[in-house]
Design a protein around this motif. Structure first.
Motif, PDB file in Angstrom:
ATOM      1  N   ARG A 124       0.799  -1.226   0.000  1.00 43.81           N
ATOM      2  CA  ARG A 124       0.000   0.000   0.000  1.00 43.81           C
ATOM      3  C   ARG A 124       0.831   1.276   0.000  1.00 43.81           C
ATOM      4  O   ARG A 124       1.913   1.340   0.547  1.00 43.81           O
ATOM      5  CB  ARG A 124      -0.971   0.020   1.176  1.00 43.81           C
ATOM      6  N   ALA A 125       0.264   2.303  -0.628  1.00 45.55           N
ATOM      7  CA  ALA A 125       0.900   3.615  -0.673  1.00 45.55           C
ATOM      8  C   ALA A 125       0.686   4.301   0.678  1.00 45.55           C
ATOM      9  O   ALA A 125      -0.177   3.888   1.453  1.00 45.55           O
ATOM     10  CB  ALA A 125       0.279   4.438  -1.798  1.00 45.55           C
ATOM     11  N   PRO A 126       1.453   5.346   0.986  1.00 45.40           N
ATOM     12  CA  PRO A 126       1.169   6.119   2.199  1.00 45.40           C
ATOM     13  C   PRO A 126      -0.243   6.704   2.146  1.00 45.40           C
ATOM     14  O   PRO A 126      -0.798   6.905   1.068  1.00 45.40           O
ATOM     15  CB  PRO A 126       2.219   7.222   2.195  1.00 45.40           C
ATOM     16  N   TRP A 127      -0.836   6.958   3.300  1.00 48.48           N
ATOM     17  CA  TRP A 127      -2.279   7.226   3.342  1.00 48.48           C
ATOM     18  C   TRP A 127      -2.728   8.382   2.471  1.00 48.48           C
ATOM     19  O   TRP A 127      -3.818   8.338   1.886  1.00 48.48           O
ATOM     20  CB  TRP A 127      -2.760   7.438   4.784  1.00 48.48           C
ATOM     21  N   TYR A 128      -1.895   9.443   2.329  1.00 49.52           N
ATOM     22  CA  TYR A 128      -2.367  10.588   1.548  1.00 49.52           C
ATOM     23  C   TYR A 128      -2.408  10.282   0.060  1.00 49.52           C
ATOM     24  O   TYR A 128      -2.984  11.025  -0.714  1.00 49.52           O
ATOM     25  CB  TYR A 128      -1.512  11.827   1.825  1.00 49.52           C
ATOM     26  N   PHE A 129      -1.754   9.185  -0.373  1.00 48.92           N
ATOM     27  CA  PHE A 129      -1.851   8.781  -1.776  1.00 48.92           C
ATOM     28  C   PHE A 129      -2.727   7.548  -1.956  1.00 48.92           C
ATOM     29  O   PHE A 129      -2.846   7.013  -3.050  1.00 48.92           O
ATOM     30  CB  PHE A 129      -0.464   8.489  -2.352  1.00 48.92           C
ATOM     31  N   LEU A 148      -5.397   7.589  -4.567  1.00 49.03           N
ATOM     32  CA  LEU A 148      -4.992   7.258  -5.937  1.00 49.03           C
ATOM     33  C   LEU A 148      -4.954   5.748  -6.113  1.00 49.03           C
ATOM     34  O   LEU A 148      -5.395   5.209  -7.123  1.00 49.03           O
ATOM     35  CB  LEU A 148      -3.613   7.834  -6.238  1.00 49.03           C
ATOM     36  N   GLN A 149      -4.413   5.073  -5.098  1.00 49.57           N
ATOM     37  CA  GLN A 149      -4.320   3.614  -5.181  1.00 49.57           C
ATOM     38  C   GLN A 149      -5.711   3.003  -5.247  1.00 49.57           C
ATOM     39  O   GLN A 149      -5.945   2.007  -5.929  1.00 49.57           O
ATOM     40  CB  GLN A 149      -3.557   3.086  -3.971  1.00 49.57           C
ATOM     41  N   TYR A 182     -11.605  12.128   0.713  1.00 49.70           N
ATOM     42  CA  TYR A 182     -11.349  11.533   2.024  1.00 49.70           C
ATOM     43  C   TYR A 182     -12.077  10.211   2.203  1.00 49.70           C
ATOM     44  O   TYR A 182     -11.596   9.339   2.920  1.00 49.70           O
ATOM     45  CB  TYR A 182     -11.655  12.540   3.139  1.00 49.70           C
ATOM     46  N   VAL A 208       0.378  17.263   6.748  1.00 46.86           N
ATOM     47  CA  VAL A 208      -0.433  16.961   5.562  1.00 46.86           C
ATOM     48  C   VAL A 208      -1.913  17.224   5.862  1.00 46.86           C
ATOM     49  O   VAL A 208      -2.632  17.853   5.077  1.00 46.86           O
ATOM     50  CB  VAL A 208      -0.217  15.505   5.104  1.00 46.86           C
ATOM     51  N   LEU A 240       2.882  17.158  -0.025  1.00 50.06           N
ATOM     52  CA  LEU A 240       2.669  15.734  -0.292  1.00 50.06           C
ATOM     53  C   LEU A 240       3.965  15.088  -0.775  1.00 50.06           C
ATOM     54  O   LEU A 240       4.338  13.991  -0.333  1.00 50.06           O
ATOM     55  CB  LEU A 240       1.572  15.549  -1.336  1.00 50.06           C
ATOM     56  N   TYR A 248       9.150   9.023   2.920  1.00 54.55           N
ATOM     57  CA  TYR A 248       8.616   7.689   3.190  1.00 54.55           C
ATOM     58  C   TYR A 248       9.608   6.594   2.795  1.00 54.55           C
ATOM     59  O   TYR A 248       9.658   5.531   3.404  1.00 54.55           O
ATOM     60  CB  TYR A 248       7.321   7.532   2.387  1.00 54.55           C
ATOM     61  N   TRP A 280       7.892  -0.765  -0.961  1.00 51.80           N
ATOM     62  CA  TRP A 280       6.727  -1.084  -1.785  1.00 51.80           C
ATOM     63  C   TRP A 280       5.762   0.078  -1.907  1.00 51.80           C
ATOM     64  O   TRP A 280       5.112   0.246  -2.934  1.00 51.80           O
ATOM     65  CB  TRP A 280       6.046  -2.354  -1.275  1.00 51.80           C
ATOM     66  N   GLY A 281       5.689   0.895  -0.872  1.00 56.04           N
ATOM     67  CA  GLY A 281       4.865   2.101  -0.971  1.00 56.04           C
ATOM     68  C   GLY A 281       5.352   2.984  -2.103  1.00 56.04           C
ATOM     69  O   GLY A 281       4.578   3.490  -2.923  1.00 56.04           O
ATOM     70  N   VAL A 282       6.669   3.168  -2.149  1.00 55.34           N
ATOM     71  CA  VAL A 282       7.242   4.038  -3.174  1.00 55.34           C
ATOM     72  C   VAL A 282       7.194   3.368  -4.542  1.00 55.34           C
ATOM     73  O   VAL A 282       6.993   4.032  -5.563  1.00 55.34           O
ATOM     74  CB  VAL A 282       8.670   4.454  -2.777  1.00 55.34           C
ATOM     75  N   ILE A 308       4.795   1.517  -5.645  1.00 52.63           N
ATOM     76  CA  ILE A 308       3.449   1.807  -6.163  1.00 52.63           C
ATOM     77  C   ILE A 308       3.355   3.236  -6.654  1.00 52.63           C
ATOM     78  O   ILE A 308       2.878   3.514  -7.754  1.00 52.63           O
ATOM     79  CB  ILE A 308       2.396   1.622  -5.056  1.00 52.63           C
ATOM     80  N   MET A 350       3.203   4.902 -11.062  1.00 49.62           N
ATOM     81  CA  MET A 350       2.224   5.738 -11.756  1.00 49.62           C
ATOM     82  C   MET A 350       2.921   6.556 -12.836  1.00 49.62           C
ATOM     83  O   MET A 350       2.377   6.739 -13.925  1.00 49.62           O
ATOM     84  CB  MET A 350       1.552   6.674 -10.767  1.00 49.62           C
TER      85      MET A 350
END
Ligand code: HEM
Lengths: 279, 261
Positions: A97-102, A105-106, A166, B128, B163, B170, B180-182, B184, B188
């Motif tokens: 998973r991506a960090p929560w703010y992205f 998008l995921q 959100y 954020v 962001l 991160y 893996w976060g990065v 993903i 993009m």
């Protein structure tokens, strides 16, 4: 009061009409003028109704900083920032998973191809965000105060977008387990769910074209006909920019709806030269 | 006069208590004393930076409620991140062979390392969130309307940079989550139409597309770590600080935060 006004004009004073709240504020603060009790007060002309903002605000800001430093320190004492095992390119975790703010998008990646979900849609939304001050035809209403009644369209559209964003984040963060499957909070996220059996289908290509032509047509024409006033205040250019952006934003929940209710994979799948464009 | 006295009898004014006076009394809330070094300093700094008007109208002052502090709190979080980040930089080396061990050292060996790391991470989350909420407040109070359009645009850029700052940070611990976060996130870019190697109508080869500018290759690795580190620790913070300065200057030029007309 009229008599008083005359008098104060002679002395070079002005009358400041204040609300009770303002008076409460002024009363407790050291101001240069001679404030008298009441909501209409006399003050000398120049410094009249100013308060020492710099002095007061620096103190308050300092205090706010202290309080937040304290909160963050306590939080950090009791909760450790995550650190998993050493990165291993050979071992893809099932719950990637991506960090929560992205994660919004995921989340969209589930419903759209990556070039749309990760590049085109966010870019368009960003452009839309930048254009906000120029799309809004009303240059005066509501500045500096919260109001829904005076600018219902602006507030609803922006509120809708913000809420959708959100919602996607919350679903992506808390309702997705391994392989981005949907998990209710009471379901065990360590077990991989079975893939659903139902096959996803595409619209027939004619249906896809028909859908988009109807959808875009409806978005462009209907408000023009129904809300004539709205169209008039926006003007032609603003109207079309606004409606295109709005149509794109609305497409996200529409696609999610079609996916969950009708198992639609793509509304329109186009083959152009060697490239497939899926919408 | 009478009404005033009665009110004072009823409730204790916290500003009149000894503790308050001892801590904040003359220093922060009292009159400026010409000889108080703290006051002169604060006043001097604030005057030079032009962050606050010296005096403000009562009406203008009144509208500054809690939600009008969200931007200011973002600034505060940014400075806290700069301080804790500077501390973390002392112990961190952007090398895939040592990055993870550096972070582990931070947790178990460096005095207060775990506290500082936690603070850096949680404050980043707060920043954020607060920047997004600040944007919401600016929209809902119509503060983007003339003459503040440019500041809105600067704000959107600040949001994106915030962001990106979080996202580049991160990767730095180089653990599974980061990697893996990065992966993903950067995948993009790979899918961008025309300019991404895997996107529709790709005209650039893998390793030569837009994504590889960020990643420094076809997959996340040492070049990525170095690039993200430089972006995270130098380029983006400098960019944010510069834009923030511009943001505040524009607020003053527009006559302070927006008030009701
Ligand atoms: C790093 C991020 C940001 C920081 C540190 C920041 C800081 C600030 C501060 C301190 C203010 C003064 C008033 C207040 O605090 O509410 C302000 C006002 C403003 N901000 Fe931001 N901001 C940021 C991001 C944004 C974003 C994302 C937007 C919008 C897209 C934005 C648009 C504005 C506008 C238009 C004003 C003027 C408001 C008024 O006059 O009432 N800012 N900003």
């Amino acid at each position: 009061m009229a008599e008083l006004k005359e008098k104060s004009k002679e002395k070079g004073e002005v009358i400041v009409r204040m609300s009770e709240k303002e008076w409460e504020y002024v009363k407790n603060i050291n101001v240069k003028g001679d404030y008298k009790e009441g909501f209409e007060t006399l003050t000398p002309k120049e410094q009249d109704y100013t308060v020492k903002h710099l002095r007061d605000s620096v103190g308050i800001e300092f205090l706010a900083g202290l309080i937040f430093t304290f909160i963050i320190m306590v939080w950090s004492l009791f909760m450790d920032a995550p650190l998993k095992e050493l990165a291993n390119p050979a071992d893809t975790p099932i719950d990637e998973r991506a960090p929560w703010y992205f994660i919004g998008l995921q989340e969209m990646l589930i419903f759209f191809d990556p070039w749309l979900a990760g590049v085109i849609i966010p870019s368009i939304l960003l452009v839309g965000l930048i254009l906000v001050p120029f799309i809004d035809p009303n240059k005066e209403t509501g500045i500096g105060r919260y109001t829904f009644r005076d600018r219902p369209v602006a507030v609803s559209v922006f509120g809708f977008g913000f809420a959708m964003w959100y919602t996607l984040i919350i679903i992506g963060q808390f309702f997705r387990g391994p392989a981005r499957m949907f998990y209710w909070p009471w379901e065990d996220k360590t077990v991989l769910k079975e893939m659903p059996v139902s096959e996803m289908v595409n619209f027939h290509i004619a249906g896809g074209f028909a859908f988009f032509i109807l959808y875009i047509g409806a978005c462009m024409v209907l408000p023009q006909v129904i809300f004539k006033n709205f169209y008039k205040t926006l003007g032609v250019v603003r109207y079309y920019i606004f409606m295109s952006l709005f149509a794109i934003m609305l497409l996200i929940p529409i696609k999610i709806f079609l996916r969950y209710v009708f198992d639609v994979k793509y509304i329109l799948s186009l083959q152009i030269f060697n490239t497939t464009l899926n919408f | 006069m009478e009404r005033q006295n009665k009110e004072e009898d009823k409730k204790i004014d916290i500003k009149e208590t000894q503790v308050w006076k001892a801590v904040f009394g003359d220093l922060l809330f009292g009159e400026f004393k010409p000889l108080s070094p703290f006051n002169s300093l604060m006043r001097g700094i604030a005057k030079i930076m032009q962050l606050h008007p010296y005096n403000m109208s009562v009406g203008g002052r009144r509208i500054i409620t809690y939600t009008f502090c969200l931007g200011g709190l973002s600034v505060f979080f940014f400075s806290l991140l700069a301080c804790t980040g500077a501390f973390l930089m002392i112990y961190y080396n952007p090398d895939v062979n040592s990055a993870y061990a550096n972070i582990e050292d931070m947790r178990y060996i460096v005095p207060f390392g775990v506290l500082i790391r936690n603070m850096h991470r949680w404050t980043a989350h707060l920043m954020v969130m607060f920047v997004a909420l600040h944007m919401l407040r600016v929209f809902l109070t119509a503060a983007y309307k003339p003459p503040r359009e440019l500041n809105w645009i600067v704000g959107v850029i600040l949001l994106v940079m915030t962001l990106l700052a979080s996202f580049t940070g991160y990767l730095l611990p180089w653990d599974q989550l980061a990697y893996w976060g990065v992966t993903i996130g950067t995948s993009m870019g790979e899918n961008a139409p025309l300019l991404g190697a895997k996107g529709p109508f790709a005209i650039l080869a893998p390793g030569k597309d837009v994504n590889s500018i960020l990643v420094g290759g076809t997959s996340v690795g040492q070049p990525t770590l170095l690039r993200f580190y430089l972006l995270h620790a130098i380029a983006i913070p400098l960019g944010i600080a510069g834009l923030m300065g511009f943001h505040f200057w524009r607020i003053r030029r527009a006559g302070g935060v927006s008030g009701p007309l």
